[in-house]
Each structure stands twice: as C-alpha cells, then as structure tokens.
Design a protein around this motif. Sequence first.
Motif, PDB file in Angstrom:
ATOM      1  N   LYS A 165       0.824  -1.222   0.000  1.00 43.51           N
ATOM      2  CA  LYS A 165       0.000   0.000   0.000  1.00 43.51           C
ATOM      3  C   LYS A 165       0.854   1.267   0.000  1.00 43.51           C
ATOM      4  O   LYS A 165       0.426   2.325  -0.445  1.00 43.51           O
ATOM      5  CB  LYS A 165      -0.928  -0.003   1.221  1.00 43.51           C
ATOM      6  N   LYS A 166       2.053   1.150   0.517  1.00 43.65           N
ATOM      7  CA  LYS A 166       2.945   2.321   0.568  1.00 43.65           C
ATOM      8  C   LYS A 166       3.757   2.481  -0.715  1.00 43.65           C
ATOM      9  O   LYS A 166       4.604   3.372  -0.820  1.00 43.65           O
ATOM     10  CB  LYS A 166       3.892   2.201   1.766  1.00 43.65           C
ATOM     11  N   GLY A 167       3.529   1.551  -1.654  1.00 42.45           N
ATOM     12  CA  GLY A 167       4.244   1.660  -2.926  1.00 42.45           C
ATOM     13  C   GLY A 167       5.588   0.951  -2.930  1.00 42.45           C
ATOM     14  O   GLY A 167       6.384   1.094  -3.864  1.00 42.45           O
ATOM     15  N   VAL A 168       5.854   0.169  -1.884  1.00 41.98           N
ATOM     16  CA  VAL A 168       7.136  -0.529  -1.775  1.00 41.98           C
ATOM     17  C   VAL A 168       7.017  -1.928  -2.385  1.00 41.98           C
ATOM     18  O   VAL A 168       6.073  -2.653  -2.088  1.00 41.98           O
ATOM     19  CB  VAL A 168       7.573  -0.656  -0.292  1.00 41.98           C
ATOM     20  N   MET A 169       7.983  -2.286  -3.228  1.00 42.14           N
ATOM     21  CA  MET A 169       7.981  -3.616  -3.833  1.00 42.14           C
ATOM     22  C   MET A 169       8.502  -4.657  -2.845  1.00 42.14           C
ATOM     23  O   MET A 169       9.338  -4.351  -1.997  1.00 42.14           O
ATOM     24  CB  MET A 169       8.865  -3.619  -5.092  1.00 42.14           C
ATOM     25  N   HIS A 170       7.963  -5.870  -2.980  1.00 42.76           N
ATOM     26  CA  HIS A 170       8.440  -6.976  -2.140  1.00 42.76           C
ATOM     27  C   HIS A 170       8.737  -8.183  -3.006  1.00 42.76           C
ATOM     28  O   HIS A 170       7.830  -8.805  -3.540  1.00 42.76           O
ATOM     29  CB  HIS A 170       7.398  -7.324  -1.071  1.00 42.76           C
ATOM     30  N   PHE A 171      10.011  -8.483  -3.156  1.00 41.59           N
ATOM     31  CA  PHE A 171      10.444  -9.717  -3.817  1.00 41.59           C
ATOM     32  C   PHE A 171      11.845 -10.046  -3.290  1.00 41.59           C
ATOM     33  O   PHE A 171      12.548  -9.175  -2.775  1.00 41.59           O
ATOM     34  CB  PHE A 171      10.422  -9.577  -5.351  1.00 41.59           C
ATOM     35  N   PRO A 172      12.245 -11.324  -3.404  1.00 43.72           N
ATOM     36  CA  PRO A 172      13.531 -11.725  -2.824  1.00 43.72           C
ATOM     37  C   PRO A 172      14.747 -11.239  -3.611  1.00 43.72           C
ATOM     38  O   PRO A 172      14.635 -10.912  -4.801  1.00 43.72           O
ATOM     39  CB  PRO A 172      13.464 -13.252  -2.841  1.00 43.72           C
ATOM     40  N   GLY A 173      15.882 -11.209  -2.919  1.00 44.82           N
ATOM     41  CA  GLY A 173      17.157 -10.841  -3.552  1.00 44.82           C
ATOM     42  C   GLY A 173      18.292 -11.475  -2.768  1.00 44.82           C
ATOM     43  O   GLY A 173      18.066 -12.385  -1.968  1.00 44.82           O
ATOM     44  N   TYR A 174      19.483 -10.994  -2.981  1.00 46.21           N
ATOM     45  CA  TYR A 174      20.655 -11.473  -2.241  1.00 46.21           C
ATOM     46  C   TYR A 174      20.884 -10.601  -1.015  1.00 46.21           C
ATOM     47  O   TYR A 174      20.643  -9.384  -1.053  1.00 46.21           O
ATOM     48  CB  TYR A 174      21.922 -11.382  -3.095  1.00 46.21           C
ATOM     49  N   SER A 175      21.428 -11.191   0.053  1.00 49.82           N
ATOM     50  CA  SER A 175      21.916 -10.378   1.166  1.00 49.82           C
ATOM     51  C   SER A 175      23.287  -9.833   0.760  1.00 49.82           C
ATOM     52  O   SER A 175      23.976 -10.426  -0.089  1.00 49.82           O
ATOM     53  CB  SER A 175      22.051 -11.223   2.438  1.00 49.82           C
ATOM     54  N   GLU A 176      23.649  -8.734   1.366  1.00 55.41           N
ATOM     55  CA  GLU A 176      24.956  -8.141   1.055  1.00 55.41           C
ATOM     56  C   GLU A 176      26.082  -9.116   1.443  1.00 55.41           C
ATOM     57  O   GLU A 176      27.069  -9.259   0.719  1.00 55.41           O
ATOM     58  CB  GLU A 176      25.099  -6.811   1.802  1.00 55.41           C
ATOM     59  N   ASP A 177      25.902  -9.817   2.568  1.00 57.13           N
ATOM     60  CA  ASP A 177      26.920 -10.773   3.029  1.00 57.13           C
ATOM     61  C   ASP A 177      27.127 -11.894   2.015  1.00 57.13           C
ATOM     62  O   ASP A 177      28.260 -12.286   1.725  1.00 57.13           O
ATOM     63  CB  ASP A 177      26.508 -11.397   4.371  1.00 57.13           C
ATOM     64  N   ALA A 178      26.028 -12.425   1.493  1.00 57.13           N
ATOM     65  CA  ALA A 178      26.131 -13.522   0.520  1.00 57.13           C
ATOM     66  C   ALA A 178      26.826 -13.029  -0.747  1.00 57.13           C
ATOM     67  O   ALA A 178      27.694 -13.717  -1.304  1.00 57.13           O
ATOM     68  CB  ALA A 178      24.743 -14.067   0.195  1.00 57.13           C
ATOM     69  N   ALA A 179      26.467 -11.820  -1.184  1.00 54.75           N
ATOM     70  CA  ALA A 179      27.090 -11.263  -2.393  1.00 54.75           C
ATOM     71  C   ALA A 179      28.593 -11.093  -2.183  1.00 54.75           C
ATOM     72  O   ALA A 179      29.398 -11.468  -3.045  1.00 54.75           O
ATOM     73  CB  ALA A 179      26.442  -9.926  -2.751  1.00 54.75           C
TER      74      ALA A 179
END
Length: 259
Positions: A165-179
Amino acid sequence: MRIKTVVIGYALALALLLFAQHRPDATQPGSFTGVVDLTHPLSSHQGVAGKLAASPVRSAAIVQKMELRRTSTAASSNTNIDAPAHLVRGMWTVDQIPPERLIAPLSVLDVTAQVRRNPDYEVSVEDIAQWEQIHGEIPPGSVVVARTGWGTRWDSPKDYRNIDKKGVMHFPGYSEDAAKFLVEARLALALGIDTLSVDPGSSRTLAVHQYTLAHSVYHLENVANLERVPDAGAVVVVAPMKLEGQVDGPVRILALTRR
Ligand SMILES: [Zn+2]
C-alpha cells in the motif's frame, strides 16, 4: 638397465599425455546433451518492471545515480544484464565485458522454500554453505544464480512487482553478506536471479548492486526457466548484444546441461 629406464619413462610420459588428451573437457560443447533457454521473450512484458529505482523507500541518491546512468529503455522489463558501469563510471559497459566472463560454470542456489515463507527473503551465506555441502565448493569463476520461484509470477506484472500500500515492492534478492562471500571467497563473475533485481525489492540502498558492480561483477535479472536447470554441473552462455557504451540491456542466456 639405463635404456630400460628410459623406455619405461617414455611410455609413462606417453600414457600421461594420452590420458590428458582424452580427459573429458567440461567446456567442450560435445559433452553437453541439452540446452535450456533462461530468457523471457522480449516483447511479452514491456513495462512489467518499469523503473526499478522508482520506489518510495529508495534513497534519493541511489535513484539519481541509477537514472542518470541508465541507457537502455528495454532493460529491467525483461531478462536483462547490468554491466559494472551501471552504477560506477569508468567500469565495463555491456560491450566491454570480456567474452571469457560470458561463458562459465552455472551454480544455482535454490531458495524456493524460504521465499514461499517470506517474499522479502535474502539469499544468505548459509544457503551457499548448504549448496556446498551437497555439491562441493562453488567453482571459481561461476555465474551464480538464485532460484527463488518468483519466475512463476512472470505472467502477472502485479504479482511480480508485488507492491504494498505504501508503494514498496516486495520480492527476494541477495543479502549483502552472501554477495560479498560469492565475490571475494568464490570469485563469482556474475550474480543472477529470477526477480527484478539482485537486491531485494524493499532495499533502500541497493547495497548488492553497489558492491558487486564496483567489483566488476555483472548481473542477470529476470532470469527464466530456472526450474529446468540443475543446481550444479551446467555451463551458462551469456549473450548480450554488443551495444557500445550501454550500461544495461536485454540479454540471451543459454544453459548447456548434461543428463
Ligand atoms: Zn539491476
């Protein structure tokens, strides 16, 4: 006695040479039995992704940086490549990525189960450790791709972007640590994912983009058909058009598999 030693030595050297020549080479096309196309069709979803940078949570600085440097209108709307120059001036543009970085072992991290429970899931160092328990260490110089299961949403732009509702997308990605681990400890050439971005949808700073691109690691986003490739053992062929000066663009990705 001396002659005998020489003959034995010669025979041994010949045997070693023949063995080396007949050892199956993993990169030889002849040793593969299948090809999987990891690319979504270019025309089917124009505008699905829209502007990734445009999200209310994204910091103004990073939005400006991305929009200034974006050169391709088609990128992010389909299966796309981000060149290191995407965020960092002076790094490789799409045409400058060395070709030897475009053919590589394909290592697929499966986090489908984790994402089913949490759409904001970030691929972790633990996920990498689990992969390595089964398959051994991720080969140096791999293209590492996360299989999140998000690809099944591709036909629904709404579900794919998953905006709250706030316009924020939600989908998975990498953590900075994993990258960081993949780049520093496993010398990954590229990170890929079957979502809009290697950073999770709700990321404020696009930390994974910033870190990896600055380390000459390119991205593959909106990767398709990952359920059809094995977690280990395939070789990937990444073929973007050689567009001079472009920082991103559409890309064809093919996986060569063995039975
Ligand atoms: Zn990107």
